[in-house]
Design an enzyme around this catalytic site. Structure first.
Site, PDB file in Angstrom:
ATOM      1  N   CYS A 190       0.841  -1.197   0.000  1.00 39.98           N
ATOM      2  CA  CYS A 190       0.000   0.000   0.000  1.00 39.98           C
ATOM      3  C   CYS A 190       0.879   1.251   0.000  1.00 39.98           C
ATOM      4  O   CYS A 190       1.438   1.619   1.038  1.00 39.98           O
ATOM      5  CB  CYS A 190      -0.922  -0.006   1.223  1.00 39.98           C
ATOM      6  SG  CYS A 190      -1.926   1.485   1.384  1.00 39.98           S
ATOM      7  N   CYS A 201      -0.360   4.035   2.237  1.00 38.42           N
ATOM      8  CA  CYS A 201      -0.063   3.829   3.654  1.00 38.42           C
ATOM      9  C   CYS A 201       1.405   4.091   3.983  1.00 38.42           C
ATOM     10  O   CYS A 201       1.725   4.691   5.017  1.00 38.42           O
ATOM     11  CB  CYS A 201      -0.403   2.397   4.067  1.00 38.42           C
ATOM     12  SG  CYS A 201      -2.078   1.860   3.695  1.00 38.42           S
ATOM     13  N   ASP A 202       2.314   3.625   3.124  1.00 35.98           N
ATOM     14  CA  ASP A 202       3.735   3.565   3.496  1.00 35.98           C
ATOM     15  C   ASP A 202       4.647   4.526   2.744  1.00 35.98           C
ATOM     16  O   ASP A 202       5.864   4.534   2.965  1.00 35.98           O
ATOM     17  CB  ASP A 202       4.253   2.133   3.273  1.00 35.98           C
ATOM     18  CG  ASP A 202       3.560   1.124   4.175  1.00 35.98           C
ATOM     19  OD1 ASP A 202       3.055   1.543   5.223  1.00 35.98           O
ATOM     20  OD2 ASP A 202       3.537  -0.063   3.829  1.00 35.98           O
TER      21      ASP A 202
END
Length: 414
Positions: A139, A142-143
């Site tokens: 993701c 997300c990261d």
């Protein structure tokens, strides 16, 4: 083998990720007896996310594991029971839903499916070593911030891979993209392809697949292999993002709930599947965006709708199924002039004949109760005897003479 133990609940949630825990929080807070069954780890894939910066309420960002622990604490506050077990089989048809594990059959009035899914892996050597916070991610949203000013590799060329690579370019200083196809050929939409080809931070490595992941405690290098020549190409990176597909955990639900060609469960906007009282939420559901925030939204809706479904079931049983006499059910739309006119006629008839019970369903507010009677939701009069539907009369055909005949029929049957 001894007889299996049976436990009864109002709501059973299958899956302990963000969506499942949110549904359980809503159900538990509504004072419904609620059980959440999780196979392995409470929190799901979000637990392995190093940094979440786009979840509202955390301006400094948060760690996925810490966020999921907060979810779990809140869930337990509302007396939700949890069970670590593998659900092996389900029977979702009928008023009582059955969720089966090795030793226990759990019965419920409503079920929320939150089984999530798993990213498709490459199967390359060393892959398992670097999953879950050690260099391989799934993701970018997300990261991405974790890889600010670093070099990363993206594997894949579909919409997700190319769009996420473009997003990564806001943070990382260099993004390599491993594409299995010949030069210039991608699976992404044309707009994304054009944007990617103009992006100076993106560097495509064509005709390649992952052969090996290399490193000590954290990923340090990805060995690519040219599918045409067999040449090994070492790529030194700080992290790798895999976007080669997603596998929803829907195997045990096939043949019961409607599933898309891609394997996801199909729901309406209320998270309702094709089976009344069965809902699907989070990554297992067919939808556009799979994030913790959208999972929470799904879970909130499903928990609320499960509460409404159970309450409606109780009302339906009490109001309709348990009544032994003659009953008229007026399914009406208060915004419709014909409905208002016919309702006045039926109410007048009921007042003159107290031995005939009159019930009303406002189909403008919702059609689910009418559908339980076998009516699609259009305004009509339903004639019932002993808790069962005799027939329905469209409001356009309903008249005072017809109501008098109903009274005569009732008298003749006594």
């Amino acid at each position: 083998m001894p007889d299996k133990k049976v436990e009864n609940y109002d709501v059973i949630v299958i899956g302990g990720g963000a969506a499942g825990m949110t549904a359980a929080i809503y159900a538990g807070r509504a004072r419904l007896s609620t059980l959440l069954i999780e196979k392995t780890l409470m929190g799901g894939l979000a637990t392995y996310t190093n940094e979440i910066e786009n979840y509202p309420g955390f301006p400094e960002g948060t760690n996925g594991e810490e966020l999921m622990k907060l979810f779990e604490r809140q869930m337990k506050k509302f007396n939700v029971k949890t069970k670590l077990a593998d659900v092996r089989q389900v029977d979702l048809n009928g008023d009582t839903k059955i969720v089966k594990t090795l030793r226990t059959d759990y019965h419920a009035k409503a079920v929320v499916i939150a089984t999530g899914g798993k990213p498709r892996l490459t199967g390359a050597k060393g892959e398992e070593k670097f999953l879950f916070g050690r260099g391989i991610s799934f993701c970018a949203t997300c990261d991405a911030a974790y890889y600010t000013d670093k070099e990363v590799l993206v594997v894949g060329s579909g919409d997700a891979a190319i769009e996420e690579a473009i997003f990564l370019s806001r943070f990382a200083k260099k993004i390599y993209i491993s594409v299995i196809h010949d030069e210039g050929i991608m699976d992404a939409n044309k707009v994304a392809q054009e944007q990617a080809m103009k992006n100076e931070k993106l560097h495509f490595i064509w005709n390649t697949v992952v052969d090996e992941f290399v490193g000590e405690e954290h990923l340090e290098k990805v060995m690519l292999k040219n599918v045409k020549t067999g040449e090994k190409i070492p790529v030194k990176v700080d992290g790798c993002f895999l976007f080669i597909g997603y596998l929803p955990n829907t195997e045990i639900f096939r043949g019961m709930v409607d599933i898309s060609d891609r394997g996801y469960i199909i729901t309406d906007e209320n998270m309702q599947t094709n089976i009344p009282g069965v809902y699907a939420v989070g990554d297992v559901r067919e939808k556009a965006l799979r994030q913790v925030s959208t999972a929470v939204g799904d879970g909130a809706v499903a928990g609320y709708m499960a509460e409404r479904y159970i309450e409606e079931t109780n009302v339906f049983q009490r109001e309709f199924k348990e009544y032994t006499g003659m009953q008229l059910v007026m399914c009406y739309d208060p915004t419709d002039a014909v409905s208002r006119e016919k309702l006045a006629i039926v109410e007048g008839f009921a007042k003159e004949n107290p031995g005939i019970k009159l019930s009303k369903i406002d189909v403008y507010k919702g059609k689910s109760m009418a559908k339980r009677l076998g009516v699609e939701g259009d305004p009509c009069l339903v004639v019932m005897n002993g808790g069962y539907v005799d027939y329905t009369i469209p409001l356009s055909e309903l008249s005072e003479d017809m109501l008098r005949h109903l009274k005569e029929d009732k008298a003749a049957n006594l």
